[in-house]
Design an enzyme around this catalytic site. Structure first.
Site, PDB file in Angstrom:
ATOM      1  N   GLY A 263     -24.017 -19.482 -17.106  1.00 37.52           N
ATOM      2  CA  GLY A 263     -25.445 -19.713 -17.298  1.00 37.52           C
ATOM      3  C   GLY A 263     -25.881 -19.797 -18.746  1.00 37.52           C
ATOM      4  N   SER A 264     -25.334 -18.937 -19.596  1.00 35.99           N
ATOM      5  CA  SER A 264     -25.753 -18.946 -21.002  1.00 35.99           C
ATOM      6  C   SER A 264     -25.389 -20.249 -21.682  1.00 35.99           C
ATOM      7  CB  SER A 264     -25.139 -17.754 -21.746  1.00 35.99           C
ATOM      8  OG  SER A 264     -25.688 -16.536 -21.291  1.00 35.99           O
TER       9      SER A 264
ATOM     10  N   ASN B  56     -34.810 -12.422 -13.908  1.00 38.22           N
ATOM     11  CA  ASN B  56     -33.614 -11.625 -13.656  1.00 38.22           C
ATOM     12  C   ASN B  56     -33.874 -10.129 -13.632  1.00 38.22           C
ATOM     13  OD1 ASN B  56     -34.100 -12.382 -16.494  1.00 38.22           O
ATOM     14  ND2 ASN B  56     -32.413 -10.993 -16.938  1.00 38.22           N
TER      15      ASN B  56
ATOM     16  N   HIS C 116     -20.815 -16.134 -11.010  1.00 38.58           N
ATOM     17  CA  HIS C 116     -20.637 -14.714 -10.709  1.00 38.58           C
ATOM     18  C   HIS C 116     -21.890 -14.034 -10.180  1.00 38.58           C
ATOM     19  CE1 HIS C 116     -22.459 -12.569 -14.300  1.00 38.58           C
ATOM     20  NE2 HIS C 116     -22.469 -13.820 -14.721  1.00 38.58           N
TER      21      HIS C 116
ATOM     22  N   THR D 261     -10.168 -28.805 -21.205  1.00 35.42           N
ATOM     23  CA  THR D 261      -9.467 -28.817 -19.920  1.00 35.42           C
ATOM     24  C   THR D 261     -10.254 -28.022 -18.889  1.00 35.42           C
ATOM     25  OG1 THR D 261      -7.346 -28.968 -21.039  1.00 35.42           O
ATOM     26  CG2 THR D 261      -7.318 -28.209 -18.750  1.00 35.42           C
TER      27      THR D 261
ATOM     28  N   CYS E 197     -27.220  -8.182 -20.216  1.00 39.37           N
ATOM     29  CA  CYS E 197     -26.968  -8.748 -21.542  1.00 39.37           C
ATOM     30  C   CYS E 197     -27.618  -7.931 -22.653  1.00 39.37           C
ATOM     31  CB  CYS E 197     -27.466 -10.191 -21.605  1.00 39.37           C
ATOM     32  SG  CYS E 197     -26.596 -11.274 -20.453  1.00 39.37           S
TER      33      CYS E 197
END
EC number: 2.8.1.7
Length: 394
Positions: A72-73, A152, A202, A238, A326
């Protein structure tokens, strides 16, 4: 520890067994680089396309509008920085809110240092954006509006459809950080006029280190990582094949179980809220009472410190938080709680409990009884509470 009751699912969720099972072959038997030309690796490229289609279907989007990221960040950073760069000839003004995740707020600060102007909208006492304030903030130079789908910390769901309509009426791009909402509530990007959307694996029983950014076809957003042709040359590197497989599996699982899961979580959430508010004095619910995520309950308890509350809950096997993971370890009160008007001393005594589909009513009862005991004990050691009670008795 005799028991573990995990109520911090807004921070991260347990990876579902079927997600792990789907990922495992891509660490061992199917380890090829999707960019290689031989069939052993090329099959992984087809599997990535399948997951892209799965995710797009849930959003009502097209597969070629889904770009995989590390979470998300990164998606939030990409949406703001690349839009600012691509549309700077049109204008230099961005609108967001004071209650966004720091991935948005800190990116806004970064852009301000580079000549962009950012308006941080106030919210009401329940955490909702005022549409009249949004309209008043729009300028001829506004190029982007970024408002999170659901907060959140306090769980409030924003009027996203109305915000999207306002943005499109003014020819402004609209981004939403849906990291908490995606997989919890139905989202259709066309119905909500969303041009860009961030999500993370997650938060919905998928693996960590994988997410995506939805970018509507036609949006002139720049590449974010250079060095290869992956993600249609917009995000080089990748591909994290196991993570992408896990994300797609988790998204399908979340979509298939959403209705029943939301019903159960909402019932237990409301039961938790009602018991806490009725049985613990001098506490309040933060966020909108009904327009909130199904699994979110956020309280403020007067005369106590949230850190002490969390430590004592942990001793009873209960995992909660005082806000965003966070900002864990910060001594400052939550910027979200301050934005909805709580004074510092009350914001410091906050507790966020976020449920999952495995939680039971008996576990909620244990949590409430533990909370009652802990809050009573902490207040018995508080001179402020003692003075308050004395004044109440006069």
């Amino acid at each position: 520890m005799d028991r573990l009751i995990y109520l911090d699912n807004a921070a991260t969720t347990k990876t579902a067994p079927e997600v792990v099972e789907a990922m495992l072959p891509y660490f061992t038997e199917k380890f090829g680089n999707p960019s290689s030309v031989y069939s052993f690796a090329a099959s992984n490229k087809e599997d990535i396309t399948c997951q892209r289609e799965r995710i797009a279907e849930v959003l009502g989007a097209n597969a070629n509008e889904i770009y995989f990221t590390a979470g998300g960040s990164e998606s939030d950073n990409w949406a703001l920085k690349a839009t600012a760069e691509a549309y700077q000839d049109k204008g230099n003004h961005i609108i967001t809110t004071k209650i966004e995740h720091h991935a948005i707020l800190h990116t806004g600060e970064y852009l301000e240092k580079r000549g962009f102007e950012v308006t941080y909208l106030d919210v009401d006492e329940e955490g909702k954006v005022k549409l009249e304030d949004l309209k008043a903030a729009i300028r001829p130079t506004t190029i982007l509006i970024s408002v999170m789908y659901a907060n959140n910390e306090i769980g409030t769901i924003e009027p996203i459809k109305e915000i999207g309509e306002i943005a499109h009426e003014h020819g402004i791009l609209f981004h939403t950080d849906a990291v908490q909402a995606f997989g919890q509530v139905p989202i259709n990007v066309d119905e909500c006029h969303i041009d860009m959307l961030s999500a993370s694996g997650h938060k919905l029983n998928g693996p960590k280190g994988i997410g995506f950014l939805y970018i509507r076809k036609g949006v002139k957003i720049r590449s974010f990582v250079h060095g290869g042709s992956q993600e249609r040359k917009r995000r080089a590197g990748t591909e994290n094949v196991p993570g992408i497989i896990g994300l797609g599996t988790a998204v399908k699982r979340a979509a298939d179980t959403m209705e029943d899961r939301a019903k159960k979580e909402t019932q237990l959430r409301d039961y938790l809220i009602e018991r806490v508010l009725a049985e613990i004095p001098y506490c309040k619910l933060n966020g909108h009472r009904t327009d909130r995520l199904p699994n979110n309950a956020n309280f403020s308890f007067r005369f106590i410190e949230g850190e002490s509350l969390l430590i004592m809950l942990d001793m009873k096997g209960i995992c909660g938080s005082s806000g965003s993971a966070c900002t864990s370890g910060s001594l400052d009160p939550s910027h979200v709680l301050l934005a909805i008007g709580l004074p510092h001393e009350i914001a410091h005594g906050s507790l966020r409990l976020t449920l999952n589909e495995e939680i039971t009513k008996e576990e909620i009862d244990y949590v409430v009884e533990s909370l009652k005991e802990i809050v009573t004990r902490l207040r018995s050691m508080s001179p402020l509470y003692e003075d308050f009670i004395k004044k109440q008795g006069n």
